[in-house]
Design a protein around this motif. Sequence first.
Motif, PDB file in Angstrom:
ATOM      1  N   LEU A 168      39.978 -23.170 -79.095  1.00  0.00           N
ATOM      2  CA  LEU A 168      40.247 -21.969 -79.875  1.00  0.00           C
ATOM      3  C   LEU A 168      39.280 -21.901 -81.038  1.00  0.00           C
ATOM      4  O   LEU A 168      39.008 -22.914 -81.689  1.00  0.00           O
ATOM      5  N   GLY A 169      38.752 -20.725 -81.306  1.00  0.00           N
ATOM      6  CA  GLY A 169      37.859 -20.516 -82.434  1.00  0.00           C
ATOM      7  C   GLY A 169      37.920 -19.076 -82.903  1.00  0.00           C
ATOM      8  O   GLY A 169      38.437 -18.204 -82.207  1.00  0.00           O
ATOM      9  N   ALA A 170      37.402 -18.841 -84.083  1.00  0.00           N
ATOM     10  CA  ALA A 170      37.409 -17.491 -84.650  1.00  0.00           C
ATOM     11  C   ALA A 170      36.126 -17.274 -85.445  1.00  0.00           C
ATOM     12  O   ALA A 170      35.418 -18.225 -85.754  1.00  0.00           O
ATOM     13  N   ALA A 185      37.265 -13.648 -81.987  1.00  0.00           N
ATOM     14  CA  ALA A 185      38.099 -14.765 -81.545  1.00  0.00           C
ATOM     15  C   ALA A 185      37.651 -15.202 -80.162  1.00  0.00           C
ATOM     16  O   ALA A 185      37.092 -14.419 -79.393  1.00  0.00           O
ATOM     17  N   GLY A 186      37.897 -16.468 -79.866  1.00  0.00           N
ATOM     18  CA  GLY A 186      37.590 -17.007 -78.553  1.00  0.00           C
ATOM     19  C   GLY A 186      38.655 -18.008 -78.149  1.00  0.00           C
ATOM     20  O   GLY A 186      39.084 -18.829 -78.964  1.00  0.00           O
ATOM     21  N   PRO A 230      31.779 -18.887 -88.464  1.00  0.00           N
ATOM     22  CA  PRO A 230      32.577 -19.408 -87.356  1.00  0.00           C
ATOM     23  C   PRO A 230      33.611 -20.413 -87.863  1.00  0.00           C
ATOM     24  O   PRO A 230      33.319 -21.240 -88.724  1.00  0.00           O
ATOM     25  N   VAL A 231      34.817 -20.329 -87.325  1.00  0.00           N
ATOM     26  CA  VAL A 231      35.896 -21.221 -87.723  1.00  0.00           C
ATOM     27  C   VAL A 231      36.548 -21.785 -86.454  1.00  0.00           C
ATOM     28  O   VAL A 231      37.386 -21.125 -85.854  1.00  0.00           O
ATOM     29  N   PRO A 232      36.142 -23.000 -86.030  1.00  0.00           N
ATOM     30  CA  PRO A 232      36.784 -23.588 -84.858  1.00  0.00           C
ATOM     31  C   PRO A 232      38.127 -24.203 -85.241  1.00  0.00           C
ATOM     32  O   PRO A 232      38.332 -24.622 -86.378  1.00  0.00           O
ATOM     33  N   VAL A 233      39.038 -24.238 -84.297  1.00  0.00           N
ATOM     34  CA  VAL A 233      40.336 -24.877 -84.520  1.00  0.00           C
ATOM     35  C   VAL A 233      40.279 -26.238 -83.838  1.00  0.00           C
ATOM     36  O   VAL A 233      40.236 -26.316 -82.612  1.00  0.00           O
ATOM     37  N   PRO A 234      40.257 -27.337 -84.626  1.00  0.00           N
ATOM     38  CA  PRO A 234      40.111 -28.666 -84.032  1.00  0.00           C
ATOM     39  C   PRO A 234      41.423 -29.147 -83.403  1.00  0.00           C
ATOM     40  O   PRO A 234      42.406 -29.391 -84.092  1.00  0.00           O
ATOM     41  N   LEU A 235      41.430 -29.267 -82.074  1.00  0.00           N
ATOM     42  CA  LEU A 235      42.605 -29.746 -81.353  1.00  0.00           C
ATOM     43  C   LEU A 235      42.329 -31.060 -80.629  1.00  0.00           C
ATOM     44  O   LEU A 235      43.155 -31.490 -79.826  1.00  0.00           O
ATOM     45  N   GLU A 236      41.175 -31.716 -80.907  1.00  0.00           N
ATOM     46  CA  GLU A 236      40.828 -32.942 -80.207  1.00  0.00           C
ATOM     47  C   GLU A 236      41.831 -34.059 -80.500  1.00  0.00           C
ATOM     48  O   GLU A 236      42.157 -34.862 -79.626  1.00  0.00           O
ATOM     49  N   GLY A 237      42.317 -34.157 -81.723  1.00  0.00           N
ATOM     50  CA  GLY A 237      43.292 -35.199 -82.063  1.00  0.00           C
ATOM     51  C   GLY A 237      44.583 -35.048 -81.285  1.00  0.00           C
ATOM     52  O   GLY A 237      45.171 -36.033 -80.833  1.00  0.00           O
ATOM     53  N   VAL A 238      45.022 -33.816 -81.109  1.00  0.00           N
ATOM     54  CA  VAL A 238      46.242 -33.567 -80.340  1.00  0.00           C
ATOM     55  C   VAL A 238      45.996 -33.882 -78.870  1.00  0.00           C
ATOM     56  O   VAL A 238      46.857 -34.451 -78.191  1.00  0.00           O
ATOM     57  N   PRO A 288      33.980 -11.118 -79.393  1.00  0.00           N
ATOM     58  CA  PRO A 288      33.015 -11.403 -80.453  1.00  0.00           C
ATOM     59  C   PRO A 288      33.165 -10.455 -81.636  1.00  0.00           C
ATOM     60  O   PRO A 288      33.696  -9.353 -81.499  1.00  0.00           O
ATOM     61  N   ALA A 289      32.699 -10.925 -82.779  1.00  0.00           N
ATOM     62  CA  ALA A 289      32.713 -10.079 -83.973  1.00  0.00           C
ATOM     63  C   ALA A 289      31.805  -8.881 -83.727  1.00  0.00           C
ATOM     64  O   ALA A 289      30.758  -8.999 -83.112  1.00  0.00           O
ATOM     65  N   SER A 290      32.226  -7.722 -84.168  1.00  0.00           N
ATOM     66  CA  SER A 290      31.424  -6.512 -83.993  1.00  0.00           C
ATOM     67  C   SER A 290      31.186  -5.857 -85.345  1.00  0.00           C
ATOM     68  O   SER A 290      32.002  -5.962 -86.253  1.00  0.00           O
ATOM     69  N   ASP A 291      30.023  -5.224 -85.439  1.00  0.00           N
ATOM     70  CA  ASP A 291      29.636  -4.584 -86.709  1.00  0.00           C
ATOM     71  C   ASP A 291      30.682  -3.561 -87.139  1.00  0.00           C
ATOM     72  O   ASP A 291      31.264  -2.867 -86.317  1.00  0.00           O
ATOM     73  N   LEU A 292      30.885  -3.487 -88.440  1.00  0.00           N
ATOM     74  CA  LEU A 292      31.854  -2.565 -89.018  1.00  0.00           C
ATOM     75  C   LEU A 292      31.213  -1.889 -90.215  1.00  0.00           C
ATOM     76  O   LEU A 292      30.636  -2.548 -91.074  1.00  0.00           O
TER      77      LEU A 292
END
Length: 170
Positions: A52-54, A92-93, A33-41, A114-118
Amino acid sequence: MKSTTRGTIAAVITGVAAAVGAATPAAAVDTVPVPVPLEGVENSLGMQLPKLGAELPLLTPGAPEGPQYVEGRLIPERVLPQVPIGGALPGAGLRTPLPHLLGDDFDHVGVEAPASDLRTLAPGLTVDAPLTAPNPDNFGLPDTKLPQVGLLAPVLQTVPGADLVTGPGL
């Protein structure tokens, strides 16, 4: 890429995601999981921003099937074997504030993919020589024939999905 390098990169990405405050655990598939930190903004602008997250997949190559020896052929089938690779499609979310446009009970709109099996198989190659097996009627010498070349098609299997949601709160 060596497995130790891949493991080191995965450990660094996992550590960064944990340090940033990844609240959601990795999905059942091998993803980070990779969240995009926007709290500072948000704090500097004094307003709510989208969440936003991925999810990034970790691809894992499998063991290819070895060559298959067939009677009557000089060269085995699948000279260049197909390599199976397992992993996931990236997920992505996104959740964004919605200022009561749809009524009092709707404060946000979100998209979850959500991520799906590949499962994949790389293309392969099969070749046959322009000679047959030794022929006893020809003093043990092989006969000639037309050469054969075949391409094994690549395979891609997945079932992606996404959800569109609205509701109270962000």
